[in-house]
Design a protein around this motif. Structure first.
Motif, PDB file in Angstrom:
ATOM      1  N   ARG A  71       0.830  -1.216   0.000  1.00 19.73           N
ATOM      2  CA  ARG A  71       0.000   0.000   0.000  1.00 19.73           C
ATOM      3  C   ARG A  71       0.856   1.254   0.000  1.00 19.73           C
ATOM      4  N   GLU A  72       1.891   1.267   0.836  1.00 19.62           N
ATOM      5  CA  GLU A  72       2.725   2.466   0.974  1.00 19.62           C
ATOM      6  C   GLU A  72       3.386   2.853  -0.341  1.00 19.62           C
ATOM      7  N   HIS A  73       3.835   1.847  -1.095  1.00 22.75           N
ATOM      8  CA  HIS A  73       4.621   2.131  -2.295  1.00 22.75           C
ATOM      9  C   HIS A  73       3.851   1.899  -3.593  1.00 22.75           C
ATOM     10  N   SER A  74       2.590   1.503  -3.494  1.00 23.76           N
ATOM     11  CA  SER A  74       1.743   1.268  -4.681  1.00 23.76           C
ATOM     12  C   SER A  74       2.401   0.286  -5.653  1.00 23.76           C
ATOM     13  N   ILE A  75       2.864  -0.823  -5.098  1.00 26.75           N
ATOM     14  CA  ILE A  75       3.483  -1.879  -5.893  1.00 26.75           C
ATOM     15  C   ILE A  75       2.615  -3.133  -5.777  1.00 26.75           C
ATOM     16  N   ALA A  76       2.245  -3.688  -6.916  1.00 25.62           N
ATOM     17  CA  ALA A  76       1.418  -4.897  -6.949  1.00 25.62           C
ATOM     18  C   ALA A  76       2.291  -6.152  -6.872  1.00 25.62           C
ATOM     19  N   THR A  77       1.658  -7.272  -6.564  1.00 25.32           N
ATOM     20  CA  THR A  77       2.334  -8.576  -6.586  1.00 25.32           C
ATOM     21  C   THR A  77       1.419  -9.575  -7.308  1.00 25.32           C
ATOM     22  N   PRO A  78       1.357  -9.473  -8.634  1.00 27.11           N
ATOM     23  CA  PRO A  78       0.412 -10.289  -9.389  1.00 27.11           C
ATOM     24  C   PRO A  78       0.867 -11.706  -9.677  1.00 27.11           C
ATOM     25  N   ALA A  79       2.105 -12.041  -9.283  1.00 28.55           N
ATOM     26  CA  ALA A  79       2.641 -13.355  -9.640  1.00 28.55           C
ATOM     27  C   ALA A  79       3.498 -13.898  -8.507  1.00 28.55           C
ATOM     28  N   LEU A  80       3.417 -15.217  -8.340  1.00 28.35           N
ATOM     29  CA  LEU A  80       4.312 -15.935  -7.429  1.00 28.35           C
ATOM     30  C   LEU A  80       5.147 -16.881  -8.276  1.00 28.35           C
ATOM     31  N   CYS A  81       6.455 -16.780  -8.162  1.00 29.14           N
ATOM     32  CA  CYS A  81       7.370 -17.643  -8.904  1.00 29.14           C
ATOM     33  C   CYS A  81       7.793 -18.799  -8.007  1.00 29.14           C
ATOM     34  N   GLY A  82       7.451 -19.997  -8.419  1.00 30.07           N
ATOM     35  CA  GLY A  82       7.663 -21.173  -7.575  1.00 30.07           C
ATOM     36  C   GLY A  82       9.040 -21.777  -7.721  1.00 30.07           C
ATOM     37  N   ASP A  83      10.075 -21.000  -7.440  1.00 26.56           N
ATOM     38  CA  ASP A  83      11.433 -21.518  -7.563  1.00 26.56           C
ATOM     39  C   ASP A  83      11.738 -22.614  -6.544  1.00 26.56           C
ATOM     40  N   TRP A  84      10.892 -22.773  -5.542  1.00 29.41           N
ATOM     41  CA  TRP A  84      11.039 -23.894  -4.597  1.00 29.41           C
ATOM     42  C   TRP A  84      11.047 -25.212  -5.362  1.00 29.41           C
ATOM     43  N   PHE A  85      10.339 -25.247  -6.482  1.00 25.54           N
ATOM     44  CA  PHE A  85      10.260 -26.479  -7.269  1.00 25.54           C
ATOM     45  C   PHE A  85      11.476 -26.672  -8.176  1.00 25.54           C
ATOM     46  N   MET A  86      12.383 -25.701  -8.172  1.00 26.95           N
ATOM     47  CA  MET A  86      13.706 -25.930  -8.734  1.00 26.95           C
ATOM     48  C   MET A  86      14.587 -26.630  -7.706  1.00 26.95           C
ATOM     49  N   ASP A  87      14.391 -26.261  -6.445  1.00 30.21           N
ATOM     50  CA  ASP A  87      15.141 -26.893  -5.364  1.00 30.21           C
ATOM     51  C   ASP A  87      14.618 -28.297  -5.077  1.00 30.21           C
ATOM     52  N   PHE A  88      13.308 -28.457  -5.219  1.00 24.77           N
ATOM     53  CA  PHE A  88      12.652 -29.738  -4.940  1.00 24.77           C
ATOM     54  C   PHE A  88      11.728 -30.086  -6.110  1.00 24.77           C
ATOM     55  N   PRO A  89      12.298 -30.600  -7.213  1.00 30.20           N
ATOM     56  CA  PRO A  89      11.506 -30.811  -8.426  1.00 30.20           C
ATOM     57  C   PRO A  89      10.370 -31.809  -8.235  1.00 30.20           C
TER      58      PRO A  89
END
Length: 278
Positions: A71-89
């Protein structure tokens, strides 16, 4: 055509422990202000093993701070990148490992929706690359179990893979669910020798999101990530191809890194380069 510009989380901070891409343990809070200063619209949030314990999206207190910073910086987060599945395929693992990893995927879906994401990127490249028909079928089965959950949370699953255009189109035809889309990466594509208009002709109707970087395909073999316009990506073709399919989603910068401490100014130069095409 106007596009929104975003950044892969961590690109606005110096690398941590030699990692080229990871959740920024030491500076995730500061990246909201840096994103606004760089002229960006959104951050593509990372979930990986490196940052799992510090990632604010997994606790009520963390989410409260996360929401306040957005809210403070008016920055959205429209995507989650699942790099955990690079560590644990989700492939090349034991049945018991797969059960744990697939359950984690299912649990991530409502978390992604909670942070305001409408897409989650699932990487099947590098050590997670899909190599055999058995692995293709395993991933299809995993997706068919996850997609109904994703649909209930209005969250698309975007597949990042290194298939050839024809192979990617054939794979997608086996999973026709409308919530399964492609995450296309300009650097991965050019580094593999693929051509954007040929890729989009094969599966452009399933394109969901775009990562932008530039990789140079070295004559002696191998690739290296370079600033935009200095590698093998043909951005005239990239943007003509995006216009041809009326793509109107965001462009996530997953670009080469500048000098540590100079991330904001470097990203500004990369946005200026892209604005020539927009």
């Amino acid at each position: 055509m106007p596009y929104t510009f975003g950044i892969m989380q961590g690109r606005l901070s110096p690398p941590e422990d030699g990692r080229f891409q990871s959740f920024p343990l030491n500076s995730w809070r500061e990246e909201f202000a840096r994103a606004r200063s760089a002229g960006l619209d959104y951050i593509e949030w990372i979930h990986d093993a490196h940052g799992h314990t510090a990632n604010p999206i997994f606790t009520p207190a963390g989410l409260a701070e996360f929401d306040a910073l957005k809210r403070e910086h008016s920055i959205a987060t429209p995507a989650l990148c699942g790099d955990w599945f690079m560590d644990f395929p989700l492939i090349r693992c034991t049945p018991s490992e797969l059960a744990i990893r697939e359950q984690h995927l299912h649990e991530l879906i409502p978390i992604a929706a909670r942070i305001g994401a409408w897409r989650m990127v699932l990487p099947f490249v590098d050590q997670s690359s899909i190599a055999t028909e058995a692995e293709r079928q395993q991933v299809i089965d995993i997706l068919n179990r996850a997609l109904p959950i994703a649909e209930r949370h209005n969250l698309e699953l975007h597949l990042e893979a290194d298939f050839s255009p024809a192979d990617f189109a054939a794979f997608l035809a086996r999973v026709p669910h409308p919530f399964l889309k492609v995450n296309w990466d300009s650097g991965n594509s050019s580094g593999l020798g693929y051509i954007a208009h040929e890729e989009f002709a094969a599966y452009g109707h399933r394109l969901g999101s775009v990562h932008l970087k530039d990789r140079y395909k070295k004559p002696e073999g191998g690739v290296e990530t370079r600033p935009l316009g200095q590698g093998s990506a043909n951005f005239d073709d990239v943007f003509a191809s995006l216009r041809a399919i009326n793509y109107s989603g965001g462009l996530t910068l997953q670009v080469a890194r500048g000098e540590p401490g100079g991330e904001v100014n470097f990203i500004k130069t990369q946005i200026d380069f892209l604005k020539r095409y927009c």
